[in-house]
Scaffold this motif. Sequence first.
Motif, PDB file in Angstrom:
ATOM      1  N   VAL A   1      -6.234  -1.447   0.923  1.00  0.00           N
ATOM      2  CA  VAL A   1      -5.951  -0.483   2.002  1.00  0.00           C
ATOM      3  C   VAL A   1      -5.155  -1.177   3.106  1.00  0.00           C
ATOM      4  N   ALA A   2      -5.573  -2.394   3.447  1.00  0.00           N
ATOM      5  CA  ALA A   2      -4.867  -3.137   4.500  1.00  0.00           C
ATOM      6  C   ALA A   2      -3.413  -3.393   4.076  1.00  0.00           C
ATOM      7  N   ARG A   3      -3.213  -3.796   2.816  1.00  0.00           N
ATOM      8  CA  ARG A   3      -1.857  -4.100   2.334  1.00  0.00           C
ATOM      9  C   ARG A   3      -0.953  -2.879   2.485  1.00  0.00           C
ATOM     10  N   ARG A   4      -1.453  -1.724   2.068  1.00  0.00           N
ATOM     11  CA  ARG A   4      -0.652  -0.486   2.147  1.00  0.00           C
ATOM     12  C   ARG A   4      -0.377  -0.136   3.617  1.00  0.00           C
ATOM     13  N   ALA A   5      -1.391  -0.299   4.451  1.00  0.00           N
ATOM     14  CA  ALA A   5      -1.224   0.027   5.874  1.00  0.00           C
ATOM     15  C   ALA A   5      -0.196  -0.898   6.522  1.00  0.00           C
ATOM     16  N   LEU A   6      -0.250  -2.174   6.163  1.00  0.00           N
ATOM     17  CA  LEU A   6       0.705  -3.126   6.746  1.00  0.00           C
ATOM     18  C   LEU A   6       2.122  -2.805   6.283  1.00  0.00           C
ATOM     19  N   GLU A   7       2.250  -2.392   5.013  1.00  0.00           N
ATOM     20  CA  GLU A   7       3.575  -1.963   4.517  1.00  0.00           C
ATOM     21  C   GLU A   7       4.088  -0.778   5.333  1.00  0.00           C
ATOM     22  N   LEU A   8       3.169   0.059   5.778  1.00  0.00           N
ATOM     23  CA  LEU A   8       3.563   1.250   6.545  1.00  0.00           C
ATOM     24  C   LEU A   8       3.627   0.957   8.046  1.00  0.00           C
ATOM     25  N   GLY A   9       3.560  -0.310   8.417  1.00  0.00           N
ATOM     26  CA  GLY A   9       3.835  -0.679   9.807  1.00  0.00           C
ATOM     27  C   GLY A   9       2.629  -0.963  10.678  1.00  0.00           C
ATOM     28  N   ALA A  10       1.422  -0.932  10.112  1.00  0.00           N
ATOM     29  CA  ALA A  10       0.251  -1.264  10.950  1.00  0.00           C
ATOM     30  C   ALA A  10       0.391  -2.696  11.460  1.00  0.00           C
TER      31      ALA A  10
ATOM     32  N   VAL B   1      -6.905   3.629  12.944  1.00  0.00           N
ATOM     33  CA  VAL B   1      -7.084   4.663  11.926  1.00  0.00           C
ATOM     34  C   VAL B   1      -8.055   4.147  10.870  1.00  0.00           C
ATOM     35  N   GLY B   2      -9.111   4.899  10.622  1.00  0.00           N
ATOM     36  CA  GLY B   2     -10.114   4.468   9.644  1.00  0.00           C
ATOM     37  C   GLY B   2     -10.564   5.627   8.787  1.00  0.00           C
ATOM     38  N   ALA B   3     -10.847   5.339   7.511  1.00  0.00           N
ATOM     39  CA  ALA B   3     -11.243   6.403   6.594  1.00  0.00           C
ATOM     40  C   ALA B   3     -12.597   6.145   5.967  1.00  0.00           C
TER      41      ALA B   3
ATOM     42  N   GLY C   1     -15.371  14.618  10.671  1.00  0.00           N
ATOM     43  CA  GLY C   1     -14.730  15.849  10.245  1.00  0.00           C
ATOM     44  C   GLY C   1     -13.653  16.349  11.173  1.00  0.00           C
ATOM     45  N   VAL C   2     -13.612  15.853  12.398  1.00  0.00           N
ATOM     46  CA  VAL C   2     -12.669  16.402  13.372  1.00  0.00           C
ATOM     47  C   VAL C   2     -11.229  16.156  12.927  1.00  0.00           C
ATOM     48  N   HIS C   3     -10.987  14.969  12.359  1.00  0.00           N
ATOM     49  CA  HIS C   3      -9.618  14.597  11.990  1.00  0.00           C
ATOM     50  C   HIS C   3      -9.466  14.414  10.491  1.00  0.00           C
ATOM     51  N   LEU C   4     -10.221  15.180   9.711  1.00  0.00           N
ATOM     52  CA  LEU C   4     -10.207  14.946   8.263  1.00  0.00           C
ATOM     53  C   LEU C   4      -8.861  15.309   7.650  1.00  0.00           C
ATOM     54  N   TYR C   5      -8.187  16.303   8.206  1.00  0.00           N
ATOM     55  CA  TYR C   5      -6.878  16.672   7.656  1.00  0.00           C
ATOM     56  C   TYR C   5      -5.819  15.788   8.303  1.00  0.00           C
ATOM     57  N   PRO C   6      -4.845  15.315   7.489  1.00  0.00           N
ATOM     58  CA  PRO C   6      -3.877  14.356   8.007  1.00  0.00           C
ATOM     59  C   PRO C   6      -3.134  14.864   9.240  1.00  0.00           C
ATOM     60  N   GLU C   7      -2.787  16.163   9.255  1.00  0.00           N
ATOM     61  CA  GLU C   7      -2.028  16.671  10.409  1.00  0.00           C
ATOM     62  C   GLU C   7      -2.868  16.556  11.675  1.00  0.00           C
TER      63      GLU C   7
ATOM     64  N   PRO D   1     -14.998   4.926  -2.029  1.00  0.00           N
ATOM     65  CA  PRO D   1     -14.200   4.248  -3.050  1.00  0.00           C
ATOM     66  C   PRO D   1     -12.745   4.056  -2.588  1.00  0.00           C
ATOM     67  N   LEU D   2     -12.105   3.040  -3.184  1.00  0.00           N
ATOM     68  CA  LEU D   2     -10.741   2.689  -2.776  1.00  0.00           C
ATOM     69  C   LEU D   2      -9.787   3.878  -2.843  1.00  0.00           C
ATOM     70  N   ASP D   3      -9.777   4.615  -3.958  1.00  0.00           N
ATOM     71  CA  ASP D   3      -8.780   5.688  -4.088  1.00  0.00           C
ATOM     72  C   ASP D   3      -8.993   6.777  -3.044  1.00  0.00           C
ATOM     73  N   GLU D   4     -10.244   7.035  -2.692  1.00  0.00           N
ATOM     74  CA  GLU D   4     -10.514   8.053  -1.673  1.00  0.00           C
ATOM     75  C   GLU D   4     -10.087   7.551  -0.285  1.00  0.00           C
ATOM     76  N   GLU D   5     -10.337   6.279  -0.025  1.00  0.00           N
ATOM     77  CA  GLU D   5      -9.938   5.739   1.281  1.00  0.00           C
ATOM     78  C   GLU D   5      -8.411   5.805   1.417  1.00  0.00           C
ATOM     79  N   LEU D   6      -7.698   5.430   0.349  1.00  0.00           N
ATOM     80  CA  LEU D   6      -6.224   5.499   0.389  1.00  0.00           C
ATOM     81  C   LEU D   6      -5.758   6.950   0.534  1.00  0.00           C
ATOM     82  N   ARG D   7      -6.400   7.854  -0.199  1.00  0.00           N
ATOM     83  CA  ARG D   7      -5.992   9.260  -0.159  1.00  0.00           C
ATOM     84  C   ARG D   7      -6.117   9.819   1.268  1.00  0.00           C
ATOM     85  N   ARG D   8      -7.152   9.388   1.966  1.00  0.00           N
ATOM     86  CA  ARG D   8      -7.351   9.885   3.331  1.00  0.00           C
ATOM     87  C   ARG D   8      -6.359   9.262   4.317  1.00  0.00           C
ATOM     88  N   VAL D   9      -6.151   7.954   4.150  1.00  0.00           N
ATOM     89  CA  VAL D   9      -5.497   7.219   5.231  1.00  0.00           C
ATOM     90  C   VAL D   9      -3.966   7.179   5.110  1.00  0.00           C
TER      91      VAL D   9
END
Length: 259
Positions: free
Chosen positions: A82-91, A40-42, A15-21, A53-61
Amino acid sequence: MGVVNVTPDSFSDGGVHLYPEAASTAALAMLDEGAAIVDVGAESTRPGSGGVPLDEELRRVVPVLESLVGSPVSIDTAKADVARRALELGAELVNDVTALRGDPELAGVVAAAGSYVCLMHMQGEPRTMQAAPRYDDVVSEVKAFLESRLAFAVAAGILEKHVSLDPGIGFGKSVAHNFALVRRLPELVAIGRPVVIGFSRKSSLGRILGDPTASVGSAAASVGVAVSAYERGAWIIRAHDVRDHVEALRVARAVLEAP
Ligand code: HH2
């Protein structure tokens, strides 16, 4: 490696880092304190947890990853999408606690992206893994598992030089198993790939200090075991309290490198 859990329920910092900011602010602070990469993990993998679920993990991360473009990031996921999207974003690194056993498409995603991957040992699955972990010889069995998952990754087209290995502290292991894995770490280092250790705040630390019901360990205990692991050849330390770890490890390195 600084830990950024974008989860409501992580055992260590839920819960400490639940909000993206809050998550991206924490990640940038860890990099400023000397982390080489932020993980970074969700999806919490604490004992008893049942998955996200996938959509929730993507929504968080995704918002967190978007805010960290340009920073060194690892994505803690077992899901190919999730990995594919993260790699697209530079992970740069995919940290998979299932060692490419959870999602049959993940190895291909890592191979195609040419990214780094961390393969971790786990006995059982998070929901049940702490019920009764059993090994004849935990270190030999973890070593054999990591060697076979490394071979699997290379056969799937992942460059061997991109693979790091992790014994999975707390993932289907008793207190004794976890400490044996650190004491005999050189046997895992001998595989020839960088070894990752994630002992930070884990319950075995609280338990070894005398609380049989502890669910977390302190920062000081985390630093102590991290230095021990580093002296036995660990290459990446996964930690929540980054400044404390960086200071302790720099001092430990100065000792190892002293004339
Ligand atoms: N430990 C956790 C999660 N991911 N990845 C690697 N490679 N090694 C680890 O030891 C490891 C990991 C669990 O710790 P944490 O992220 O703090 O908690 P949670 O899974 O409850 O989010």
